[in-house]
Scaffold this active site. Structure first.
Site, PDB file in Angstrom:
ATOM      1  N   ASP A 427      44.782  39.645  63.337  1.00 56.02           N
ATOM      2  CA  ASP A 427      43.474  40.010  62.780  1.00 56.02           C
ATOM      3  C   ASP A 427      43.633  40.069  61.267  1.00 56.02           C
ATOM      4  O   ASP A 427      44.500  40.778  60.769  1.00 56.02           O
ATOM      5  CB  ASP A 427      43.013  41.374  63.316  1.00 56.02           C
ATOM      6  CG  ASP A 427      41.546  41.647  63.033  1.00 56.02           C
ATOM      7  OD1 ASP A 427      41.113  41.406  61.877  1.00 56.02           O
ATOM      8  OD2 ASP A 427      40.830  42.110  63.933  1.00 56.02           O
ATOM      9  N   ASN A 435      34.800  51.876  60.748  1.00 55.85           N
ATOM     10  CA  ASN A 435      35.507  51.538  61.988  1.00 55.85           C
ATOM     11  C   ASN A 435      35.945  52.770  62.774  1.00 55.85           C
ATOM     12  O   ASN A 435      36.213  52.679  63.977  1.00 55.85           O
ATOM     13  CB  ASN A 435      36.768  50.714  61.688  1.00 55.85           C
ATOM     14  CG  ASN A 435      36.490  49.395  60.998  1.00 55.85           C
ATOM     15  OD1 ASN A 435      37.305  48.927  60.218  1.00 55.85           O
ATOM     16  ND2 ASN A 435      35.342  48.782  61.263  1.00 55.85           N
ATOM     17  N   VAL A 475      42.393  32.879  63.386  1.00 54.44           N
ATOM     18  CA  VAL A 475      42.636  31.782  64.319  1.00 54.44           C
ATOM     19  C   VAL A 475      41.510  30.769  64.151  1.00 54.44           C
ATOM     20  O   VAL A 475      40.371  31.008  64.553  1.00 54.44           O
ATOM     21  CB  VAL A 475      42.717  32.296  65.767  1.00 54.44           C
ATOM     22  CG1 VAL A 475      42.986  31.148  66.729  1.00 54.44           C
ATOM     23  CG2 VAL A 475      43.814  33.349  65.893  1.00 54.44           C
ATOM     24  N   CYS A 554      11.461  25.938  56.523  1.00 54.65           N
ATOM     25  CA  CYS A 554      10.129  26.085  55.920  1.00 54.65           C
ATOM     26  C   CYS A 554       9.605  27.509  56.060  1.00 54.65           C
ATOM     27  O   CYS A 554       8.871  28.005  55.197  1.00 54.65           O
ATOM     28  CB  CYS A 554       9.153  25.095  56.541  1.00 54.65           C
ATOM     29  SG  CYS A 554       8.869  25.337  58.304  1.00 54.65           S
TER      30      CYS A 554
END
Length: 901
Positions: A427, A435, A475, A554
């Protein structure tokens, strides 16, 4: 959050289930939790309780004393206290009046009934939750009193939808625009605004009767003027009241229904029988099985089910404890807050598919051996325990789900060093303060440290026998040289703990390419999913992936209709001004020596990519603060005044389309030019610093820019602005996450991991979708892999892979001939990635047949093979070409041999 911060919980039993519930509700932020237990730490606990350590066992600590400090440090705002008093049939229960919720685990049924009755009889009632686990079976029981009001039964955001039409009738029927489904149920209410014509409905609330997924009736509208155009409706949430009965009454009611033979009632009866055995013998049945009397309902219960459950009733599957602990914890939070629909009233979750194939093993394989895996061994036997110890697992991501998965690995003994196993986790992220409320392995002093390294260290504190390789890599294709086929060849399976679709799709493709099982899971608030992907048995993640709908350009540019459009527009402006343009500027100067060199080459008439944009940036770059203010003032007029004037000039308010309808009608909103109001403000290097949008740093000005720009554009289009928190959630693409859901998905995934390791059959695997808010848990069979038929005798699935081996002089013609000879198919097209190597109808492609594969593909020196997409001619004329499985082309025999080795 305010209600939780005023609530106290009494939690009894610090076994596998109790410690899971303690973790989750302390992370959630209740006011106070009292942890109750009177048992001593045993070696057995090391494999079931992630907060008990070996030194706690050696010093003969009580379990509650061992876990207290570790639970308390999860959240410094929660008061965590300890109780070791005896809780039995003679205990004075008046002390429970200090709590708003009582949760019992590992408690005899008769005592549960007594405490439940006491809690139910109070005014107001004390919310009661009883949780039990007997090896592979678990249950949760809730009693929140005779009358329990829920303010928000679903927790879903009230959707706003545009109206296509409202009939002038009795009843009037509302139709949603563009066939959007309204998601309403009969009896719910909606509120209207911005309706033109039938304006009497604006600001009022009407109860609905569903007519179809796209329309609903709202009562009499016949006396109102005809509907013209526009309008938005929003669902109004109405509180709902639920009634509960005491546990012993509910038990008897369910037992009387046993004769229906429904599976949950079979489990209910079996667990009640275990309760009765425990009451009579003061213990659970011996490991390996012991006869249990089911008394008057024994004829209705499957005896093999009883044997299966009783033989491992003393054991514990820690992933099952994680799953049911997450579910039970959410019920605690519902009890305290009145938010979300409570459980009515029993819930059962079992892992029968895990243990049923193991019943033929000798009894001694389940016997205790005096180590931390005895509780696990009692359920799945020594051979499968040993297979878990030897595993090589690759886990991608180490956030909320990743932390929970590592905890499960530690308790199960996955990847032990002494068995040559390994858990590799990667990670690239650092730990942030936000967290800490769900990623339970992290503490405040870990902030800004790498997630993977920190989580690995914390996991080793739970079980030091693990072999963990923690890495900081993303990854993705850029790291394919590191996570190459040789790396995947050493793995038994892959686990994703990711928060985005793009990464999931990539890891899925690499797992399929290397024929590795993949366990995927994810959460969004109270919702969660698990998906089990097994080579040659199931579909992959990409097999059923649908691209998410993107906001049309748009709409963002000229016709925003809802606040999400203005926030995305503001985020795009941030990326353009502060990230993309500086990056382009820097890239330009990396490729050119100096400004003089650039001017000289431009004077010679050379075309220089990016030169105009660079000159524009240089000429307009601010050199002092007043210049910044001047530029900002010009941007204000450009974005919020001139753009509106331009649109209104091109499309005046009375503009009509060819069918006579107004151009400016829902969902199009006409803009109103904004006039700049003076506000109060607080007070040569050819390099720029691109900014990466960071939502959590309030000092960097990023959210200030997005929030302000979005609010101004919302005002310009008469859209209700979002507050800072909502803007941060949308702009930062924040996925809501809570500890209860992440614990549940990780537990469910770990149960499936045991089946994958055991080599179980297709019918054993289960995917899951749950929503703890409703609550609903749906377990389904995995999707069987589909085979594509090319010819009567030739078919393939996503797991198949053909191969051709060449040499240095191997031509494209040689490759096509080799495929034809080896597989009996005539190739019609060969593609490498996005590059067309051979398409016969393309001009000049026939000449490529004589070129070597090396020249066409131009592989890097270390590249041993490439995967090619090859299409084949259909059997019948006029049919489209058929895509085949990937064809892996090896550049030489040596490359093939080394790759397979």
């Amino acid at each position: 959050m305010h209600q939780m911060a005023q609530s106290s919980v009494f939690l009894s039993g610090m076994g596998a289930l109790g410690v899971e519930i303690a973790k989750n509700i302390v992370l959630a932020g209740v006011k106070a939790v009292t942890l109750h237990d009177s048992r001593q730490c045993e070696v057995w606990d090391l494999g079931t309780n992630f907060f008990i350590r070996e030194e706690d066992v050696h010093s003969q600590k009580k379990r509650v004393e061992a876990v207290h400090s570790r639970v308390a440090e999860l959240n410094p705002y929660v008061q965590v206290s300890v109780s070791t008093v005896a809780l039995d049939d003679s205990t004075d229960l008046s002390f429970l009046l200090n709590y708003q919720c009582v949760v019992l685990t590992e408690t005899r049924l008769t005592l549960q009934k007594r405490i439940n009755h006491f809690c139910h009889s109070q005014q107001p009632p004390i919310k009661f939750i009883g949780c039990d686990m007997f090896g592979i079976c678990s249950r949760v029981f809730c009693d929140f009193g005779d009358s329990f009001e829920v303010s928000d039964p679903t927790g879903e955001e009230s959707k706003e939808l545009f109206i296509q039409n409202i009939t002038q009738d009795n009843p009037g029927v509302v139709t949603c625009m563009d066939n959007h489904t309204h998601g309403l149920q009969t009896g719910q209410s909606v509120c209207f605004r911005e309706i033109n014509g039938m304006s009497e409905l604006n600001g009022i609330t009407r109860q609905v009767t569903v007519v179809s997924p796209y329309s609903f009736a709202i009562g009499d509208t016949s006396s109102f003027p005809p509907y013209l155009h526009g309008g938005i409706f929003r669902m109004i949430k109405i509180p709902k009241t639920y009634s509960f009965v005491c546990g012993h009454l509910k038990i008897m009611a369910n037992l009387l229904r046993i004769f229906t033979f429904k599976a949950p009632l079979q489990i209910h009866a079996t667990m009640i029988a275990l309760d009765m055995f425990q009451e009579q013998h003061k213990r659970l049945p011996s490991i390996g099985g012991e006869k249990i009397h089911l008394w008057f309902f024994s004829v209705c219960v499957n005896p093999s089910l009883v044997r299966c459950v009783s033989r491992c009733a003393r054991g514990c599957l820690s992933p099952l404890a994680a799953a049911v602990g997450g579910i039970a914890s959410q019920e605690v939070l519902k009890a305290l807050t009145g938010k979300f629909t409570p459980l009515q009233q029993w819930f059962y979750l079992d892992a029968l598919e895990v243990v049923q194939p193991l019943q033929s093993l000798p009894a001694e394989e389940f016997a205790p051996r005096g180590d931390r895996y005895d509780a696990l061994r009692a359920c799945i036997g020594e051979p499968l325990c040993s297979d878990l110890h030897k595993l090589h697992i690759f886990m991608v991501g180490c956030g909320a789900i990743g932390c929970e998965m590592l905890k499960n690995f530690a308790l199960l003994g996955v990847g032990l060093a002494r068995c040559s196993g390994e858990v590799c986790v990667t990670d690239p992220d650092l730990i942030e303060k936000s967290n800490l409320n769900r990623q339970f392995l992290f503490r405040p002093h870990h902030i800004q440290k790498p997630k993977s390294l920190t989580a690995a260290q914390a996991t080793l504190e739970i079980n030091s026998e693990l072999q963990i390789a923690a890495q900081l890599n993303k990854v993705c294709p850029a790291t394919e040289d590191m996570y190459n086929d040789a790396f995947y060849s050493r793995l038994n399976l892959v686990v994703t703990a990711l928060d985005n679709v793009e990464a999931r799709r990539y890891v899925d493709s690499r797992s399929v390419s290397n024929q590795k099982a993949l366990l995927d899971s994810g959460t969004m608030g109270t919702k969660g999913h698990t998906e089990i992907i097994v080579p040659y048995l199931t579909e992959s993640y990409n097999s059923h992936f649908l691209d998410p709908e993107e906001i049309p350009f748009c709409t963002l540019k000229s016709f925003p209709a809802v606040i999400e459009h203005t926030i995305q527009w503001a985020r795009d402006k941030f990326e353009s001004a502060f990230s993309h343009k500086p990056s382009m500027f820097n890239t330009f100067w990396q490729n050119h020596l100096s400004a003089e060199d650039v001017l000289q080459r431009m004077n010679l008439g050379e075309s220089m990519e990016g030169g105009f944009q660079v000159i524009k940036l240089l000429s307009r770059r601010p050199t002092h603060w007043e210049h910044c203010l001047a530029l900002a003032r010009l941007k204000f007029d450009k974005y919020f005044k001139r753009k509106a004037l331009q649109l209104l000039h091109s499309f005046p308010l009375d503009t009509r389309l060819k069918d006579g309808s107004l151009f400016w009608q829902s969902p199009k909103r006409p803009p109103s030019p904004l006039e700049f109001d003076m506000l109060l403000f607080s007070t040569e290097n050819l390099r720029m610093t691109p900014l990466i949008f960071e939502k959590d740093d309030d000092s960097n000005g990023h959210m200030d820019f997005v929030e302000t720009a979005s609010a101004l554009r919302a005002r310009m289009y008469s859209i209700e602005a979002a507050d800072r928190l909502q803007t941060k959630r949308i702009a930062g693409k924040i996925i809501p996450a809570i500890a209860t859901a992440t614990a549940a998905v990780a537990g469910l995934v770990a149960l499936e991991m045991i089946k994958v390791v055991g080599g179980y059959g297709f019918e054993s695997f289960k995917n899951c979708f749950f929503n703890l808010a409703i609550p609903v848990v749906v377990l389904t069979e995995t999707a069987h892999v589909k085979r594509i038929q090319i010819r009567d005798d030739i078919s393939f699935s996503i797991w198949d892979q053909w191969s051709i081996t060449g040499h240095e002089d191997f031509t494209l013609s040689d490759f096509i001939n080799a495929v034809r000879e080896k597989y009996g198919i005539e190739p019609t097209m060969v593609v490498h990635g996005v590059k067309m190597l051979y398409v016969p109808v393309m001009p000049g492609h026939s000449k490529r047949l004589k070129l070597t594969m090396q020249k066409l593909i131009k592989p890097s020196a270390e590249r041993k093979y490439v995967d090619l997409t090859v299409s084949f001619a259909p059997e019948a004329d006029g049919d489209e070409d058929l895509p085949g499985p990937p064809v892996r082309y090896y550049f030489s025999h040596e490359a093939e041999s080394s790759e397979r080795a």
